[in-house]
Design a protein around this motif. Structure first.
Motif, PDB file in Angstrom:
ATOM      1  N   GLY A  62       0.156   6.261   2.708  1.00 49.76           N
ATOM      2  CA  GLY A  62      -1.246   6.664   2.718  1.00 49.76           C
ATOM      3  C   GLY A  62      -1.429   8.075   3.222  1.00 49.76           C
ATOM      4  N   ARG A  63      -2.696   8.464   3.391  1.00 50.00           N
ATOM      5  CA  ARG A  63      -3.026   9.860   3.688  1.00 50.00           C
ATOM      6  C   ARG A  63      -3.799  10.046   4.991  1.00 50.00           C
ATOM      7  NH1 ARG A  63      -2.952  13.414  -0.914  1.00 50.00           N
ATOM      8  NH2 ARG A  63      -2.503  12.384  -2.890  1.00 50.00           N
ATOM      9  N   THR A  64      -4.066   8.971   5.740  1.00 46.81           N
ATOM     10  CA  THR A  64      -4.701   9.133   7.054  1.00 46.81           C
ATOM     11  C   THR A  64      -3.650   9.651   8.026  1.00 46.81           C
ATOM     12  OG1 THR A  64      -4.141   6.866   7.634  1.00 46.81           O
ATOM     13  CG2 THR A  64      -6.303   7.233   6.628  1.00 46.81           C
ATOM     14  N   SER A  95      -9.248   0.574   1.821  1.00 45.90           N
ATOM     15  CA  SER A  95      -8.176   1.301   1.139  1.00 45.90           C
ATOM     16  C   SER A  95      -6.807   0.802   1.583  1.00 45.90           C
ATOM     17  CB  SER A  95      -8.279   2.794   1.458  1.00 45.90           C
ATOM     18  OG  SER A  95      -7.946   2.996   2.821  1.00 45.90           O
ATOM     19  N   GLY A  96      -5.799   1.212   0.818  1.00 43.74           N
ATOM     20  CA  GLY A  96      -4.435   0.856   1.185  1.00 43.74           C
ATOM     21  C   GLY A  96      -4.042   1.448   2.529  1.00 43.74           C
ATOM     22  N   ALA A  97      -4.393   2.711   2.727  1.00 43.01           N
ATOM     23  CA  ALA A  97      -4.047   3.370   3.986  1.00 43.01           C
ATOM     24  C   ALA A  97      -4.639   2.610   5.169  1.00 43.01           C
ATOM     25  CB  ALA A  97      -4.555   4.813   3.977  1.00 43.01           C
ATOM     26  N   GLU A  98      -5.870   2.159   5.001  1.00 42.41           N
ATOM     27  CA  GLU A  98      -6.530   1.428   6.077  1.00 42.41           C
ATOM     28  C   GLU A  98      -5.807   0.106   6.374  1.00 42.41           C
ATOM     29  OE1 GLU A  98     -11.153   0.469   7.052  1.00 42.41           O
ATOM     30  OE2 GLU A  98     -10.659   0.976   4.985  1.00 42.41           O
ATOM     31  N   SER A 131       5.781  -6.056   4.804  1.00 39.28           N
ATOM     32  CA  SER A 131       5.988  -5.598   3.419  1.00 39.28           C
ATOM     33  C   SER A 131       4.730  -4.870   2.959  1.00 39.28           C
ATOM     34  CB  SER A 131       6.197  -6.789   2.475  1.00 39.28           C
ATOM     35  OG  SER A 131       7.548  -6.976   2.160  1.00 39.28           O
ATOM     36  N   ASP A 132       4.868  -3.609   2.566  1.00 35.18           N
ATOM     37  CA  ASP A 132       3.741  -2.895   1.968  1.00 35.18           C
ATOM     38  C   ASP A 132       3.763  -3.180   0.471  1.00 35.18           C
ATOM     39  OD1 ASP A 132       1.939  -1.179   0.834  1.00 35.18           O
ATOM     40  OD2 ASP A 132       2.503   0.572   2.031  1.00 35.18           O
ATOM     41  N   GLU A 133       2.906  -4.111   0.060  1.00 37.08           N
ATOM     42  CA  GLU A 133       2.838  -4.538  -1.350  1.00 37.08           C
ATOM     43  C   GLU A 133       1.590  -3.968  -2.017  1.00 37.08           C
ATOM     44  OE1 GLU A 133       4.694  -6.984  -3.295  1.00 37.08           O
ATOM     45  OE2 GLU A 133       5.797  -8.187  -1.823  1.00 37.08           O
ATOM     46  N   ILE A 134       1.126  -2.837  -1.527  1.00 32.60           N
ATOM     47  CA  ILE A 134      -0.103  -2.246  -2.055  1.00 32.60           C
ATOM     48  C   ILE A 134       0.073  -1.881  -3.531  1.00 32.60           C
ATOM     49  CG2 ILE A 134      -1.453  -0.094  -1.881  1.00 32.60           C
ATOM     50  CD1 ILE A 134      -1.230  -0.611   1.264  1.00 32.60           C
ATOM     51  N   GLN A 135       1.226  -1.356  -3.891  1.00 33.56           N
ATOM     52  CA  GLN A 135       1.455  -1.000  -5.301  1.00 33.56           C
ATOM     53  C   GLN A 135       2.184  -2.125  -6.049  1.00 33.56           C
ATOM     54  OE1 GLN A 135       2.732   2.901  -7.954  1.00 33.56           O
ATOM     55  NE2 GLN A 135       2.384   3.123  -5.813  1.00 33.56           N
ATOM     56  N   SER A 136       3.087  -2.830  -5.371  1.00 35.22           N
ATOM     57  CA  SER A 136       3.956  -3.802  -6.044  1.00 35.22           C
ATOM     58  C   SER A 136       3.343  -5.202  -6.131  1.00 35.22           C
ATOM     59  CB  SER A 136       5.301  -3.883  -5.314  1.00 35.22           C
ATOM     60  OG  SER A 136       5.115  -4.321  -3.975  1.00 35.22           O
TER      61      SER A 136
HETATM   62  N1  PLZ Z   1       1.010   2.055   0.280  1.00 41.89           N
HETATM   63  C1  PLZ Z   1       2.805   1.462  -1.260  1.00 41.89           C
HETATM   64  O1  PLZ Z   1       1.356   2.994  -3.165  1.00 41.89           O
HETATM   65  C2  PLZ Z   1      -1.161   4.303  -2.637  1.00 41.89           C
HETATM   66  C3  PLZ Z   1      -1.485   7.054  -3.873  1.00 41.89           C
HETATM   67  C4  PLZ Z   1      -2.463   7.885  -4.608  1.00 41.89           C
HETATM   68  P1  PLZ Z   1      -4.685   4.047  -0.729  1.00 41.89           P
HETATM   69  N2  PLZ Z   1      -0.449   4.860  -3.721  1.00 41.89           N
HETATM   70  C5  PLZ Z   1      -1.182   5.777  -4.577  1.00 41.89           C
HETATM   71  C6  PLZ Z   1      -2.684   9.178  -3.904  1.00 41.89           C
HETATM   72  O2  PLZ Z   1      -2.375  10.222  -4.521  1.00 41.89           O
HETATM   73  O3  PLZ Z   1      -3.139   9.174  -2.757  1.00 41.89           O
HETATM   74  C7  PLZ Z   1      -0.388   3.490  -1.610  1.00 41.89           C
HETATM   75  C8  PLZ Z   1       0.836   2.873  -1.934  1.00 41.89           C
HETATM   76  C9  PLZ Z   1       1.522   2.153  -0.948  1.00 41.89           C
HETATM   77  C10 PLZ Z   1      -0.170   2.631   0.618  1.00 41.89           C
HETATM   78  C11 PLZ Z   1      -0.890   3.361  -0.311  1.00 41.89           C
HETATM   79  C12 PLZ Z   1      -2.213   3.954   0.107  1.00 41.89           C
HETATM   80  O4  PLZ Z   1      -3.242   3.332  -0.577  1.00 41.89           O
HETATM   81  O5  PLZ Z   1      -5.568   2.990  -1.265  1.00 41.89           O
HETATM   82  O6  PLZ Z   1      -4.495   5.196  -1.668  1.00 41.89           O
HETATM   83  O7  PLZ Z   1      -5.067   4.492   0.648  1.00 41.89           O
END
Ligand code: PLZ
Length: 453
Positions: free
Chosen positions: A166-168, A136-139, A267-272
């Protein structure tokens, strides 16, 4: 900002070609599933739309009642190569029949290595690069921070106001917005310091990114000794925070200062990342070459996959076995990623993203002229429409909620974002046709004008 003089057609007047709404929304089958949803799915997850997806193809999603929607969300910037792209699904099927799982650290396989090679080639910077793959992105963000700490021997992390990471526990602590992301979920991770991001519409510096960077650096110095800072992390275009494009000079100023102080720039490019903004990575728009980049979402073509890519000497500073995970870089996800990246290269999706952005801008011009819209902004196919109370900069989240509530009724899947929930974001699959995009944006504009009337 001027009031639009032309009144567009109502949403009902825009012919349904790509869209096809044949039942009430939610339809009868959706209502049945909703009963079990309400009974068995935790309310904590949240539900944006009252429909249930059955299948998806390209830029359309079909629900369990046979209604077809134009997808302007791409599963939050995931389906950049199109929903259920045939090459991706074929790669998944082939891989799934051969090898599902080993755990890469136990028994490695070539797909993981190939994805890391692609990441080294495609990310900015001509120096040797290495990667770790995760789920995941958070990871990915968590691991980037761990690696920067290990490399630098320091612990403080600088994050930006309005950031989402992220949500962790660690990434939630790095995220700004309390509700819904943090409320009731403390204690939070220590050693995180938050400084203002450049927000040209709203901050005191406007287009003067260098001045915004100086202010952010002054704030860092106030909060923490630079000698204690392991990393600065920023999204080059803030995503959840409101599709905020920083003024030129802001990220450049931060990166230069980071390097003067022995701080790793991430750079957090997870969305971009991965073609969304009209470049392979949004960092390129700002002439910054980060030390590390986090990616996720579009890289997997719809399968869960994320990565940290960075300078080889930073990535190799970690002790053997210090980072990893059972499922990280799963073979099926790697096969999907290689297929998705193949489509991005062959179809030149960075160029397509730029085209999608230009067409959307043109179509959004009447809405942009409304006194209720402060700004239509973005890079490439990452487009935000920020709504305000007429003639002011006071955020108007209410109008955005009303427009989004109408969207599925009119056959659109659309998301909001923004620290005040007052930004509509467009993140279509980059393979969306001009016709589909035109139908979707005309419908969205018509809904917005009807709701603003
Ligand atoms: N960094 C820049 O945009 C995830 C969130 C969805 P995960 N964005 C969507 C939600 O409601 O949780 C995001 C991001 C940036 C990190 C993350 C985290 O990526 O794959 O959702 O963990």
């Amino acid at each position: 900002m001027t009031t639009a003089t032309t009144t567009p057609t109502t949403a009902a007047d825009v012919p349904q070609v790509a869209r096809k709404i044949t039942t009430a929304i939610p339809g009868p089958r959706a209502l049945e599933i909703q009963k079990d949803y309400d009974r068995y799915v935790t309310a904590g997850v949240g539900q944006h739309e009252p429909i249930f997806a059955d299948s998806a193809s390209g830029a359309t999603i079909t629900d369990v009642d046979g209604n077809r929607f134009i997808d302007l969300a791409a599963g939050i910037a995931v389906a950049s190569v199109g929903n259920t792209a045939p090459e991706v699904t074929t790669a998944i099927q082939d891989q799934a029949t051969k090898l599902l799982h080993t755990c890469f650290a136990t028994t490695p396989y070539a797909g993981y290595v190939e994805v890391c090679k692609k990441l080294a080639e495609l990310t900015p910077g001509s120096f040797p690069k290495k990667s770790i793959l995760l789920n995941s992105g958070a990871e990915a963000v968590e691991n980037a921070v761990k690696i920067a700490r290990r490399y630098s021997g320091k612990s403080a992390v600088i994050v930006m106001e309005n950031a989402f990471h992220g949500r962790t526990n660690l990434t939630m602590s790095m995220t700004t917005k309390a509700s819904p992301y943090k409320a009731g979920f403390g204690g939070f991770a220590p050693d995180i310091y938050r400084v203002p991001f450049s927000y040209p519409l709203r901050d005191a510096f406007g287009a003067d990114g260098a001045a915004a960077a100086r202010a952010a650096i002054d704030k860092i110095r106030l909060l923490v000794d630079p000698g204690d800072v392991a990393a600065i992390i920023a999204e080059p275009v803030q995503g959840e925070g409101g599709f905020i494009v920083p003024a030129t000079g802001f990220l450049e100023g931060l990166l230069t200062w980071a390097h003067e102080n022995g701080i790793v720039y991430i750079s957090d490019e997870i969305q971009s990342g991965f073609c969304r903004t009209g470049e392979w990575f949004a960092s390129t728009h700002f002439a910054i070459v980060p030390d590390m980049i986090t990616t996720a979402k579009a890289i997997g073509g719809g399968m869960p996959l994320s990565a940290v890519t960075g300078r080889a000497e930073i990535m190799d500073s970690v002790q053997r076995g210090g980072i990893g995970g059972t499922y990280s870089g799963n073979p099926v996800s790697c096969a999907a990623a290689l297929a998705a990246i193949g489509i991005m290269e062959r179809e030149d999706l960075p160029a397509r993203a730029a085209h999608v952005g230009a067409l959307a801008d043109e179509l959004l011009a009447p809405l942009a002229a409304s006194s209720r819209v402060a700004e239509v902004r973005g890079l490439g196919a990452m487009i935000g429409i920020e709504f305000v109370k007429p003639g002011s900069l006071e955020p108007d989240g209410d109008i955005v909620r009303r427009i989004l509530a109408r969207a599925p009724q009119e056959g659109l899947i659309i998301l909001s974002c923004g620290i005040y929930g007052n930004v509509i974001r467009l993140l279509p699959p980059l393979t969306i046709s001009n016709e589909e995009l035109t139908e979707a944006v005309r419908t969205l504009s018509a809904i917005a004008f009807e709701e603003m009337a």
